[in-house]
Design a protein around this motif. Sequence first.
Motif, short mmCIF file in Angstrom:
data_model
loop_
_atom_site.label_atom_id
_atom_site.label_comp_id
_atom_site.label_asym_id
_atom_site.label_seq_id
_atom_site.Cartn_x
_atom_site.Cartn_y
_atom_site.Cartn_z
N PHE A 108 29.47 12.27 15.66
CA PHE A 108 29.78 12.41 17.09
C PHE A 108 28.77 11.62 17.94
O PHE A 108 27.47 12.10 17.58
CB PHE A 108 30.44 13.49 17.72
N ALA A 109 28.80 10.95 19.09
CA ALA A 109 27.71 10.52 19.88
C ALA A 109 27.23 11.46 21.11
O ALA A 109 25.97 11.32 21.49
CB ALA A 109 27.95 9.13 20.41
N ALA A 110 27.95 12.23 21.37
CA ALA A 110 27.77 13.27 22.76
C ALA A 110 28.49 14.30 22.73
O ALA A 110 29.63 14.56 22.04
CB ALA A 110 28.06 12.31 23.99
N VAL A 111 28.19 15.32 23.70
CA VAL A 111 28.93 16.44 23.88
C VAL A 111 29.15 16.80 25.36
O VAL A 111 28.10 16.42 26.07
CB VAL A 111 27.88 17.89 23.16
N VAL A 112 30.12 17.03 25.76
CA VAL A 112 30.47 17.40 27.12
C VAL A 112 30.56 18.89 27.40
O VAL A 112 31.16 19.46 26.43
CB VAL A 112 31.64 16.75 27.75
N VAL A 113 30.46 19.36 28.40
CA VAL A 113 30.53 20.91 28.54
C VAL A 113 30.73 21.17 30.30
O VAL A 113 30.16 20.43 30.83
CB VAL A 113 29.26 21.65 28.08
N LEU A 114 31.64 22.06 30.40
CA LEU A 114 31.79 22.75 31.66
C LEU A 114 31.20 23.94 31.89
O LEU A 114 31.61 24.70 31.04
CB LEU A 114 33.27 22.86 32.16
N GLY A 115 29.95 24.24 32.73
CA GLY A 115 29.37 25.46 32.49
C GLY A 115 28.39 25.43 33.55
O GLY A 115 28.11 24.66 34.37
N HIS A 116 27.58 26.47 33.47
CA HIS A 116 26.28 26.66 34.47
C HIS A 116 25.28 25.55 34.47
O HIS A 116 24.79 25.69 33.16
CB HIS A 116 25.60 28.02 34.34
N ALA A 117 25.22 24.82 35.26
CA ALA A 117 24.31 23.58 35.28
C ALA A 117 23.02 24.01 34.77
O ALA A 117 22.31 23.35 33.88
CB ALA A 117 24.22 22.95 36.53
N ASP A 118 22.01 25.02 35.47
CA ASP A 118 20.90 25.31 34.98
C ASP A 118 20.69 25.74 33.55
O ASP A 118 19.76 25.33 32.68
CB ASP A 118 20.45 26.69 35.90
N TYR A 119 21.76 26.63 33.08
CA TYR A 119 21.82 26.96 31.55
C TYR A 119 21.76 25.71 30.78
O TYR A 119 20.93 25.89 29.78
CB TYR A 119 22.93 27.84 31.48
N TYR A 120 22.78 24.87 30.99
CA TYR A 120 23.02 23.72 29.89
C TYR A 120 21.76 22.84 30.07
O TYR A 120 21.38 22.03 29.15
CB TYR A 120 24.46 23.20 30.02
N ALA A 121 21.16 22.75 31.15
CA ALA A 121 20.06 21.67 31.54
C ALA A 121 18.79 22.11 30.40
O ALA A 121 18.28 21.10 30.00
CB ALA A 121 19.82 21.70 32.90
N ARG A 122 18.55 23.36 30.19
CA ARG A 122 17.97 23.79 29.20
C ARG A 122 17.82 22.90 27.83
O ARG A 122 16.85 22.91 27.25
CB ARG A 122 17.78 25.27 28.97
N PHE A 123 18.97 22.65 27.63
CA PHE A 123 19.35 21.91 26.37
C PHE A 123 19.56 20.44 26.54
O PHE A 123 19.66 19.81 25.08
CB PHE A 123 20.28 22.64 25.68
N GLY A 124 19.03 19.88 27.68
CA GLY A 124 19.18 18.35 27.39
C GLY A 124 20.42 17.85 28.27
O GLY A 124 20.43 16.72 28.19
N PHE A 125 21.19 18.70 28.46
CA PHE A 125 22.54 18.37 29.12
C PHE A 125 22.36 18.06 30.62
O PHE A 125 21.47 18.37 31.25
CB PHE A 125 23.48 19.56 29.34
N GLU A 126 22.67 16.63 30.86
CA GLU A 126 22.73 16.10 32.31
C GLU A 126 23.92 15.92 33.09
O GLU A 126 25.24 16.16 32.32
CB GLU A 126 22.15 14.56 32.04
#
Length: 170
Positions: A108-126
């Motif tokens: 797969f090319a990407a991962v989407v998530v609905l969640g706490h912005a600050d938490y997931y930003a730590r792992f590179g989520f934009e």
Amino acid sequence: MIRKEKKQDAEQISVLLQRAFQTDPHSNQKEHELVEKLRVTDAYIDDLALVYVEQDKIIGFIMYTECFIGDFPVLALGPLAVLPEKQGQGIGTQLMEASIERAKWSGFAAVVVLGHADYYARFGFERADQYGIQSPFDVPLENYRVLPLYKGALTDISGVVTYAQPFYEE
């Protein structure tokens, strides 16, 4: 220890999900039901359903399912849960890191998530809207995130995400 979910883990995972989300104001407290429904769909990816085990007890869980941006398949992360008394000890972080590493090899090319912005930003989520990717649900833009799994993964890919049917059920 982190390992793949097994069929016999279902009951422990259900209890874990109920406990982990019972006081979350953003939860409908039905994550355990959602997971049960997702497991029997074609969207369920067993290689990316992981548990964190401590002394033979499951204290953390993460799963991914296939979803689509237009016709393009990507991964949907969720739920991620850790028992309340074990939160803040890095278990969620370990599950995230292990699962993202596996996801990079999933095709797969990407991962989407609905969640706490600050938490997931730590792992590179934009923010997903920066890529022209939208949630099918009415959610704050800062909470809808995407993680490209390799450079250029989302080139020419945009639109509304379509999830597996259980995500749309009450």
